[in-house]
Design an enzyme around this catalytic site. Structure first.
Site, PDB file in Angstrom:
ATOM      1  N   GLU B  49      48.567  67.254   9.382  1.00 33.53           N
ATOM      2  CA  GLU B  49      49.891  67.627   9.890  1.00 33.53           C
ATOM      3  C   GLU B  49      50.355  68.997   9.404  1.00 33.53           C
ATOM      4  O   GLU B  49      51.096  69.681  10.096  1.00 33.53           O
ATOM      5  CB  GLU B  49      50.935  66.567   9.521  1.00 33.53           C
ATOM      6  CG  GLU B  49      50.784  65.263  10.292  1.00 33.53           C
ATOM      7  CD  GLU B  49      49.852  64.278   9.599  1.00 33.53           C
ATOM      8  OE1 GLU B  49      49.237  64.648   8.568  1.00 33.53           O
ATOM      9  OE2 GLU B  49      49.740  63.135  10.085  1.00 33.53           O
ATOM     10  N   PHE B 111      56.762  49.937   5.516  1.00 28.28           N
ATOM     11  CA  PHE B 111      55.483  50.639   5.574  1.00 28.28           C
ATOM     12  C   PHE B 111      55.679  52.035   6.183  1.00 28.28           C
ATOM     13  O   PHE B 111      56.283  52.176   7.243  1.00 28.28           O
ATOM     14  CB  PHE B 111      54.479  49.836   6.406  1.00 28.28           C
ATOM     15  CG  PHE B 111      53.150  50.536   6.547  1.00 28.28           C
ATOM     16  CD1 PHE B 111      52.395  50.835   5.411  1.00 28.28           C
ATOM     17  CD2 PHE B 111      52.674  50.923   7.785  1.00 28.28           C
ATOM     18  CE1 PHE B 111      51.183  51.497   5.526  1.00 28.28           C
ATOM     19  CE2 PHE B 111      51.459  51.589   7.907  1.00 28.28           C
ATOM     20  CZ  PHE B 111      50.712  51.878   6.770  1.00 28.28           C
ATOM     21  N   GLN B 112      55.159  53.029   5.517  1.00 22.95           N
ATOM     22  CA  GLN B 112      55.248  54.436   5.933  1.00 22.95           C
ATOM     23  C   GLN B 112      56.680  54.905   6.118  1.00 22.95           C
ATOM     24  O   GLN B 112      56.967  55.739   6.965  1.00 22.95           O
ATOM     25  CB  GLN B 112      54.426  54.691   7.196  1.00 22.95           C
ATOM     26  CG  GLN B 112      52.935  54.519   6.914  1.00 22.95           C
ATOM     27  CD  GLN B 112      52.041  55.047   8.006  1.00 22.95           C
ATOM     28  OE1 GLN B 112      52.390  55.027   9.166  1.00 22.95           O
ATOM     29  NE2 GLN B 112      50.869  55.523   7.607  1.00 22.95           N
ATOM     30  N   LYS B 161      61.704  54.267  15.338  1.00 28.09           N
ATOM     31  CA  LYS B 161      60.789  53.755  16.364  1.00 28.09           C
ATOM     32  C   LYS B 161      61.506  52.930  17.442  1.00 28.09           C
ATOM     33  O   LYS B 161      61.190  53.032  18.628  1.00 28.09           O
ATOM     34  CB  LYS B 161      59.717  52.902  15.680  1.00 28.09           C
ATOM     35  CG  LYS B 161      58.625  52.434  16.614  1.00 28.09           C
ATOM     36  CD  LYS B 161      57.529  51.704  15.847  1.00 28.09           C
ATOM     37  CE  LYS B 161      56.382  51.331  16.790  1.00 28.09           C
ATOM     38  NZ  LYS B 161      55.282  50.675  16.083  1.00 28.09           N
ATOM     39  N   MET B 483      43.730  87.075  -6.294  1.00 24.68           N
ATOM     40  CA  MET B 483      45.003  87.655  -6.712  1.00 24.68           C
ATOM     41  C   MET B 483      45.379  87.175  -8.111  1.00 24.68           C
ATOM     42  O   MET B 483      45.906  87.936  -8.922  1.00 24.68           O
ATOM     43  CB  MET B 483      46.100  87.291  -5.703  1.00 24.68           C
ATOM     44  CG  MET B 483      47.428  87.970  -5.976  1.00 24.68           C
ATOM     45  SD  MET B 483      47.282  89.767  -6.013  1.00 24.68           S
ATOM     46  CE  MET B 483      47.718  90.185  -4.342  1.00 24.68           C
TER      47      MET B 483
HETATM   48  C1  LIG Z   1      49.508  76.669  -1.820  1.00 22.65           C
HETATM   49  C2  LIG Z   1      49.396  77.736  -2.827  1.00 22.65           C
HETATM   50  N1  LIG Z   1      48.896  77.468  -4.062  1.00 22.65           N
HETATM   51  C3  LIG Z   1      48.786  78.449  -4.993  1.00 22.65           C
HETATM   52  C4  LIG Z   1      49.183  79.727  -4.716  1.00 22.65           C
HETATM   53  C5  LIG Z   1      49.055  80.831  -5.760  1.00 22.65           C
HETATM   54  N2  LIG Z   1      48.109  81.854  -5.310  1.00 22.65           N
HETATM   55  C6  LIG Z   1      48.508  83.007  -4.725  1.00 22.65           C
HETATM   56  S1  LIG Z   1      47.228  83.960  -4.239  1.00 22.65           S
HETATM   57  C7  LIG Z   1      46.112  82.859  -4.842  1.00 22.65           C
HETATM   58  C8  LIG Z   1      44.643  83.126  -4.726  1.00 22.65           C
HETATM   59  C9  LIG Z   1      44.166  83.052  -3.331  1.00 22.65           C
HETATM   60  O1  LIG Z   1      42.759  83.063  -3.370  1.00 22.65           O
HETATM   61  P1  LIG Z   1      41.917  83.483  -2.106  1.00 22.65           P
HETATM   62  O2  LIG Z   1      42.353  82.713  -0.921  1.00 22.65           O
HETATM   63  O3  LIG Z   1      40.484  83.404  -2.440  1.00 22.65           O
HETATM   64  O4  LIG Z   1      42.388  84.988  -1.860  1.00 22.65           O
HETATM   65  P2  LIG Z   1      42.032  86.316  -2.681  1.00 22.65           P
HETATM   66  O5  LIG Z   1      43.216  86.622  -3.537  1.00 22.65           O
HETATM   67  O6  LIG Z   1      40.800  86.055  -3.475  1.00 22.65           O
HETATM   68  O7  LIG Z   1      41.857  87.335  -1.614  1.00 22.65           O
HETATM   69  C10 LIG Z   1      46.741  81.767  -5.419  1.00 22.65           C
HETATM   70  C11 LIG Z   1      46.059  80.649  -6.068  1.00 22.65           C
HETATM   71  C12 LIG Z   1      49.720  79.954  -3.426  1.00 22.65           C
HETATM   72  N3  LIG Z   1      50.175  81.146  -3.056  1.00 22.65           N
HETATM   73  N4  LIG Z   1      49.796  78.961  -2.504  1.00 22.65           N
END
Ligand SMILES: Cc1ncc(C[n+]2csc(CCOP(=O)(O)OP(=O)(O)O)c2C)c(N)n1
Ligand SMILES: [Mg+2]
Lengths: 167, 579
Positions: B49, B111-112, B161, B483
């Protein structure tokens, strides 16, 4: 309440649609910021489609401005006003059950007379009294009742209307 | 004529012009999925979803029309919370229909069952729990009105529902077409006040170092053409925030590109040194301002926004203009023309040459590839940009790859850049790209994703294949939560904590193929172009390219957290020549 303390209390009067869940939406905006709602009074207005919420909140002015703007964005909120004590008439109702033996009832009756309060109910070792008035007067009354032993107490939270123009 | 809740819902959605619904059925929403069979509306069956929500967002970003998602109660509704929050922060018009347990079971831990309207209250512009079947046409009409007017946003409609179940007498009512809205507390101000516009125009006429700070509101208000006219009339530079990439063409000589934490040096510094920020549909987000008390210290501020709650929230505005930003810009153009009749704008040649000096000294920069390194992500993006159609739609994940995509792509058209700016939702790219493709089937749609992000929502590629929505995905696979790794390198003494992913696990090529896509792996620079060309030629199924990029690459420029924009760091090689 000292002056500094007073500065932090703000009274908001919020006109909302009288629908389920509206109070939760309003309260939620304070809760998410960790602001404490000091008191809250809600009832329908002269028009059943709308309710009027009087909120007293403990918060500095700057963040309050943000909350007010966010409140205004709620779809069910029709109008918001901040009322300052200086230009509004404020009332609050308190009812209290006080521990008092028959022999000492006179002392309570003295307070009731001075404050123009009312006796609502009398038991063998307790009395129930009520007072409606300005929130400070209600607080004074409560303070003087306290030494007798308060068994139960409920304040409504204040309601307020804008003072009338005399010019 | 008699109708019932389920039928009425379909009719109402059709009346709002809905052409596609992204969703997945379940117990509480079953009665609605039955009349859907007879509806001309397309339904895209997702695999999760969250994907439905982001697809609806991608659709809305690309088309400007509200996205629609429909899911069942409980776990499906909670899976929708992230996209709703995402749409809330990026002001995306969305209508989400959720099933709910039957009215009589609400509050019994059925439920749900979950308190969907309670849970989503803080992540929607508004939500409705419908208790009477006869309210459905009006509520749906109101929901679309609220989602698409004023500051757009997500609206959720929760349907028990029993009120959509044709076997239940309670679901039957006399059909009607809603006329208008009874929303006494909702009346967004669209027309800006003339005095405010005149005051703003007067400030502009006095300013020696003005910059137009344009944000996502430009795209929401469909004001890109107006913005261009204003910028050209004034001959003033424009910065385009992450939410407004494409809202002013990157190839325009007045375009300075993206400001902010990873903005380019000139955009960051022009805002910082400006004496007047002409803020149009932007909100002084902390990623743009850096440390707020040191942001653009010498600038007066004009702030135009449809949402008055943005005024003075972060930065005091000398002139605040409430209203639709397109009407505001058009008003400004008229006011400036009048004023120009009475006198010229100040001489800004000194400022202009300062700005072009920055552009010359500090362009975006990366060290060229060297033998033994992974691919340069910037190079991959340059090639992707140059070898794809000019009007390609790019959807991005969140991380280093997102910043590089925003920096290195040339967005010359509005509605070509789709990303999660406010919430920063990893996993946004793949489903958002699918939603964009559903809305714009004739356009090339690339998702630029990170390996971390891709692993959050890649299963929607099955949806893409199955629904014939052939998007293309460039995974910039650096084997890291890049990042976060960058921050640990720079601000935590290179103490790397839980940021290493395996570049080979999963095997992205095999994973793509398992989902019915073409999978391509690219390891050497000379393979980049042929792989992109091949992907751009494939139009019968999704393509995933696993680009093995250099893990140690960092995003520059950078404004470190807690620092002001004056402390912007450029690439170390450029930094060395900056005294
Ligand atoms: C749902 C979620 N969890 C954690 C983060 C924190 N976060 C920001 S950038 C990042 C790394 C993303 O890794 P990747 O997709 O490999 O991208 P890269 O920076 O390596 O290009 C994280 C963990 C986030 N923004 N969103
Ligand atoms: Mg990565």
């Amino acid at each position: 309440m000292n002056a500094a303390h007073n500065d932090r209390y703000h009274t908001l009067v919020v006109r909302v649609e009288n629908k389920p869940g509206v109070l939760a939406r309003v309260a939620g905006l304070f809760a998410r910021r960790g602001f404490n709602i000091e008191s809250l009074a809600v009832a329908p207005t002269d028009n059943d489609n709308f309710s009027r919420i009087t909120i007293v909140v403990d918060v500095e002015s700057a963040p309050l401005e943000q909350v007010v703007k966010q409140l205004d964005k709620l779809i069910n909120v029709v109008e918001i006003r901040e009322l300052s004590p200086a230009d509004s008439v404020e009332r609050e109702l308190m009812i209290a059950t006080v521990e008092v033996e028959a022999a000492e009832r006179g002392q309570i009756m003295d307070l009731v007379r001075i404050f123009e309060a009312r006796v609502l109910n009398v038991g063998t070792s307790a009395m129930m009294v009520s007072l409606s008035g300005s929130p400070t007067r209600v607080s004074d009354f409560e303070q003087l009742l306290r030494p007798f032993g308060i068994i139960d107490l409920q304040r409504t939270g204040k309601v307020a209307l804008l003072s009338l123009d005399r010019t | 004529m008699q109708t019932n809740g389920g039928k009425a819902l379909m009719k109402s959605l059709e009346a709002e012009g809905v052409e596609v619904i992204f969703g997945l059925p379940g117990g509480a929403i079953l009665p609605v999925y039955d009349p859907l069979i007879d509806s001309p509306m397309r339904h895209v069956l997702v695999r999760h979803e969250q994907g439905a929500g982001h697809m609806a967002e991608g659709y809305a970003h690309a088309t400007g029309r509200p996205g629609v998602a429909m899911v069942t109660s409980g776990p499906a509704a909670t899976n929708m919370v992230t996209p709703l929050a995402d749409a809330m922060l990026d002001s995306v018009p969305l209508v989400c229909i959720t099933g709910q347990v039957a009215s009589g079971s609400i509050g019994t831990d059925a439920f749900q069952e979950c308190d969907t309207t309670g849970i989503t209250m803080a992540v929607t512009k508004h939500n409705f729990l419908v208790t009477d079947a006869a309210d459905i046409p009006q509520v749906i009409h109101d929901a679309f009105h609220i989602a698409t007017t004023g500051r757009p946003g997500p609206v959720l409609v929760d349907l028990p529902k029993d009120i959509v179940d044709p076997n239940n007498p309670k679901s039957h009512f006399e059909d009607y077409d809603p006329t208008g809205h009874d929303l006494p507390g909702y009346n967004p101000k669209v027309e800006p006040d003339l005095e405010d516009i005149r005051a703003a125009a007067a400030l502009i006429m006095e300013s020696k170092r003005p910059v137009i700070y344009s944000g996502g509101g430009i795209l929401k208000a469909r004001a890109a053409d107006a913005l261009r006219e204003l910028a050209e009339l004034l001959d003033v530079h424009v910065v385009t925030t992450l939410m407004n990439r494409g809202g002013f063409p990157d190839d325009h000589p007045l375009c300075l590109g993206m400001p902010g934490m990873h903005g380019n040096y000139t955009a960051v510094t022009a805002l910082q040194e400006s004496d007047l920020l002409i803020t149009l549909g932007a909100r002084f987000d902390d990623r743009v301002t850096g440390r707020v008390d040191g942001f653009a210290p010498g600038a007066k501020v004009i702030h135009a926004d449809i949402d008055p709650a943005e005024f003075h929230k972060v930065r005091f505005a000398d002139v605040a203009i409430q209203g639709d930003v397109r009407l505001t810009i058009e008003g400004l153009i008229r006011a400036i023309r009048e004023l120009c009749g009475t006198g010229a704008q100040p001489d800004r040649s000194a400022w202009k040459s300062t700005v072009s000096g920055w552009q010359e000294r500090f362009p975006l920069f990366y060290e060229p590839w060297q033998e033994g390194q992974g691919l340069k992500p910037q190079y991959v993006l340059e090639q992707l940009r140059d070898r794809s159609p000019d009007d390609t739609i790019v959807a991005s994940g969140v991380g280093q790859h997102q910043m590089w995509a925003s920096q290195y792509w040339k967005f010359n058209h509005p509605y070509t850049w789709i990303n999660s700016g406010g919430l920063g939702t990893m996993g946004f790219a793949v489903p958002a790209a699918i939603g964009a493709k559903a809305g714009m089937p004739d356009r090339t749609v690339w998702a630029v994703d990170g390996d971390g992000c891709f692993q959050m929502t890649n299963q929607e590629l099955v949806t893409a294949r199955n629904e014939n929505l052939p998007i293309k995905v460039a995974v910039l696979n650096n084997g890291y939560l890049g990042m976060v790794r960058q921050w640990q390198e720079l601000f935590y003494d290179e103490r790397y904590s839980e940021v290493h992913l395996q570049p080979d696990l999963p095997d992205y090529k095999m994973l793509a193929e398992a989902m019915g896509c073409v999978g391509i792996r690219v390891e050497a620079p000379e393979e980049v172009q042929p792989a992109i060309d091949r992907a751009n030629e494939i139009d019968d199924r999704p393509v995933v390219i696993d680009f093995r990029t250099e893990a140690s690459e960092n995003v520059y420029p950078m404004v470190p957290a807690g620092k002001t924009n004056s402390d912007v760091i450029v690439h170390p090689t450029q930094e060395a020549t900056r005294k």
